[in-house]
Write an enzyme that holds these catalytic residues in place. Structure first.
Site, PDB file in Angstrom:
ATOM      1  CG  ASP A  95      16.730  60.325  82.884  1.00  0.00           C
ATOM      2  OD1 ASP A  95      17.743  60.662  83.523  1.00  0.00           O
ATOM      3  OD2 ASP A  95      16.660  60.379  81.636  1.00  0.00           O
ATOM      4  CG  HIS A  96      17.158  64.555  83.636  1.00  0.00           C
ATOM      5  ND1 HIS A  96      18.235  65.365  83.930  1.00  0.00           N
ATOM      6  CD2 HIS A  96      17.570  63.714  82.659  1.00  0.00           C
ATOM      7  CE1 HIS A  96      19.257  65.032  83.166  1.00  0.00           C
ATOM      8  NE2 HIS A  96      18.892  64.019  82.386  1.00  0.00           N
ATOM      9  CG  ASP A 117      18.984  67.749  86.761  1.00  0.00           C
ATOM     10  OD1 ASP A 117      19.794  68.520  87.326  1.00  0.00           O
ATOM     11  OD2 ASP A 117      18.894  67.630  85.526  1.00  0.00           O
ATOM     12  CG  HIS A 191      20.293  65.389  77.750  1.00  0.00           C
ATOM     13  ND1 HIS A 191      20.382  66.325  78.738  1.00  0.00           N
ATOM     14  CD2 HIS A 191      20.373  64.183  78.359  1.00  0.00           C
ATOM     15  CE1 HIS A 191      20.500  65.720  79.904  1.00  0.00           C
ATOM     16  NE2 HIS A 191      20.502  64.419  79.710  1.00  0.00           N
ATOM     17  CG  HIS A 227      22.764  62.419  82.685  1.00  0.00           C
ATOM     18  ND1 HIS A 227      21.394  62.415  82.696  1.00  0.00           N
ATOM     19  CD2 HIS A 227      23.161  62.007  83.912  1.00  0.00           C
ATOM     20  CE1 HIS A 227      20.973  62.035  83.891  1.00  0.00           C
ATOM     21  NE2 HIS A 227      22.025  61.775  84.651  1.00  0.00           N
ATOM     22  N   GLY A 228      23.790  62.012  78.571  1.00  0.00           N
ATOM     23  CA  GLY A 228      24.067  62.455  77.200  1.00  0.00           C
ATOM     24  C   GLY A 228      25.100  61.568  76.528  1.00  0.00           C
ATOM     25  CB  ALA A 229      26.461  58.454  77.531  1.00  0.00           C
ATOM     26  CB  ILE A 271      21.952  54.749  76.096  1.00  0.00           C
ATOM     27  CG1 ILE A 271      23.453  54.690  76.402  1.00  0.00           C
ATOM     28  CG2 ILE A 271      21.695  54.609  74.586  1.00  0.00           C
ATOM     29  CD1 ILE A 271      24.038  53.304  76.382  1.00  0.00           C
TER      30      ILE A 271
HETATM   31  P1  13P Z   1      21.278  60.815  75.155  1.00  0.00           P
HETATM   32  O1  13P Z   1      20.380  61.878  74.607  1.00  0.00           O
HETATM   33  O2  13P Z   1      22.699  61.040  74.731  1.00  0.00           O
HETATM   34  O3  13P Z   1      20.822  59.455  74.829  1.00  0.00           O
HETATM   35  O4  13P Z   1      21.284  60.960  76.757  1.00  0.00           O
HETATM   36  C1  13P Z   1      20.243  60.409  77.512  1.00  0.00           C
HETATM   37  C2  13P Z   1      20.263  60.863  78.926  1.00  0.00           C
HETATM   38  O5  13P Z   1      21.206  61.407  79.449  1.00  0.00           O
HETATM   39  C3  13P Z   1      19.039  60.596  79.719  1.00  0.00           C
HETATM   40  O6  13P Z   1      19.106  61.159  80.986  1.00  0.00           O
HETATM   41  O1  G3H Z   2      17.500  63.364  79.479  1.00  0.00           O
HETATM   42  C1  G3H Z   2      16.530  63.312  78.754  1.00  0.00           C
HETATM   43  C2  G3H Z   2      16.037  61.996  78.288  1.00  0.00           C
HETATM   44  O2  G3H Z   2      16.579  61.687  77.035  1.00  0.00           O
HETATM   45  C3  G3H Z   2      14.540  61.934  78.333  1.00  0.00           C
HETATM   46  O3  G3H Z   2      13.973  62.744  77.378  1.00  0.00           O
HETATM   47  O4  G3H Z   2      12.295  64.190  78.552  1.00  0.00           O
HETATM   48  O5  G3H Z   2      12.118  63.689  76.094  1.00  0.00           O
HETATM   49  O6  G3H Z   2      11.637  61.914  77.785  1.00  0.00           O
HETATM   50  P1  G3H Z   2      12.402  63.159  77.453  1.00  0.00           P
HETATM   51 ZN    ZN Z   3      20.157  62.990  81.154  1.00  0.00          ZN
END
Ligand code: 13P
Ligand code: G3H
Ligand code: ZN
Length: 325
Positions: A95-96, A117, A191, A227-229, A271
């Site tokens: 992720d990211h 990203d 997020h 994202h951010g869902a 999520i």
């Molecule tokens: P949330 O913070 O809304 O759960 O989003 C998570 C996310 O987008 C991880 O990449």
């Molecule tokens: O997009 C971000 C995710 O919620 C992951 O968060 O970098 O704190 O692990 P984190």
């Molecule tokens: Zn994200």
């Protein structure tokens, strides 16, 4: 640590999952995890609801969990799923990812999917970086998620939030030039647990479905990622506040908006925060009600059980992925 292919760990990439999600008008859940209990809950919740799943780790999570251990955790998750009599596809996703080197390292250590990203970079740099990751990943049959548009930060003023939305006129060129398998877009989510600046009782603003529709017109049938869902489930926020926490005005995306997104070309819904809230709420409750408890299994166990419940609910009632494995 030597290299390992994700297929050796029993994982799958996201290609087939997204194809079916697109045809079936539902979304694949992408749950973040950092530790054993979260991963257990994701596997149990998705096996019990017969849902395909993407388990994802951020670079921070990868450091936290240890990258070698992570490989064996992923392999263990697949075996645990089979031992439970399950037969669900599991993808392990970065992720990211923010650099080529990180994405390469994940491909080499058993990830079946990576996100690069580059959304914070100027357009041409985002294209060049994403393309480089795609070339390496595709040579290993690993799928790649790119991003266009920056997710709004709650601290931004309104005008800068607007300017961060995905520009639909860029998506076709980006997808063509980079060769990505899916595209994360920015349509008003952010997020964390404080997504919208609203006063108590006020409704958060709707997501920009007009932008999503414009994007879909320009890249028909192409998998979109949201994202951010997290919904920022109020039951958990209330429990956290009741048992000594302080999370005022925490709000997220309504389930109704997520259902609408899931039935469109949005094939992956991320999520993380909702899982964090569920775990924190239960741990706070146990600590408040049983101050003498000091066996981690006695608070991490109930937190894990709650997470299973939450995941099944999301798959069944929000994303529509239940029964699709
Ligand atoms: P949330 O913070 O809304 O759960 O989003 C998570 C996310 O987008 C991880 O990449
Ligand atoms: O997009 C971000 C995710 O919620 C992951 O968060 O970098 O704190 O692990 P984190
Ligand atoms: Zn994200």
């Amino acid at each position: 640590m030597g290299t390992v292919k994700y297929t050796e760990l029993g994982l799958v990439n996201t290609k087939e999952m997204f194809k079916k999600a697109m045809e079936g008008h539902y979304a694949i859940p992408a749950y973040n995890f950092n530790n054993l209990e979260q991963l257990q809950a994701i596997v149990i919740g998705c096996v019990e609801s017969k849902s395909p799943v993407i388990v994802q780790v951020s670079s921070g999570a990868r450091k936290y969990a240890n990258q070698t251990l992570l490989r064996y955790l992923a392999m263990g998750a697949v075996q645990m799923m089979k031992d439970m009599g399950g037969n669900i596809p599991i993808a392990l996703h970065l992720d990211h990812g923010d650099t080529f080197e990180l994405c390469k390292s994940c491909v080499d250590s058993g990830f079946s999917s990576v996100m690069i990203d580059g959304s914070h970079h100027p357009y041409d740099e985002n294209v060049a970086l994403t393309k480089k990751v795609v070339e390496y990943a595709h040579a290993n049959n690993v799928t790649v998620e790119g991003e266009l548009g920056v997710l709004a930060g709650i601290e931004d003023d309104v005008s800068s939030e607007v300017s961060h939305y995905t520009k639909p006129e860029e998506v076709e060129d980006f997808v063509k030039k980079t060769g990505v398998d899916s595209l994360a877009i920015s349509i008003g989510t952010s997020h964390g647990a404080f997504k919208f600046k609203v006063k108590p009782g006020e409704e958060p603003p709707p997501l920009r479905f007009d932008i999503l529709e414009e994007v879909q017109k320009r890249i028909p049938g192409f998998p979109i990622v949201l994202h951010g869902a997290s919904s920022v489930i109020q039951e958990y926020v209330e429990m956290i506040n009741k048992y000594g926490g302080k999370m005022d005005n925490a709000v997220g995306v309504s389930e109704e908006q997520l259902r609408r997104a899931a039935s469109s070309n949005v094939c992956k819904i991320n999520i993380d925060s909702d899982g964090r809230l569920a775990v924190t709420a239960i741990i706070r409750k146990v600590f408040a009600e049983k101050p003498g408890e000091f066996d981690p299994r006695k608070y991490l166990g109930p937190a894990r059980d709650e997470l299973v419940k939450m995941i099944k609910y999301k798959n069944e009632k929000v994303l529509g992925s239940a029964g699709k494995a």
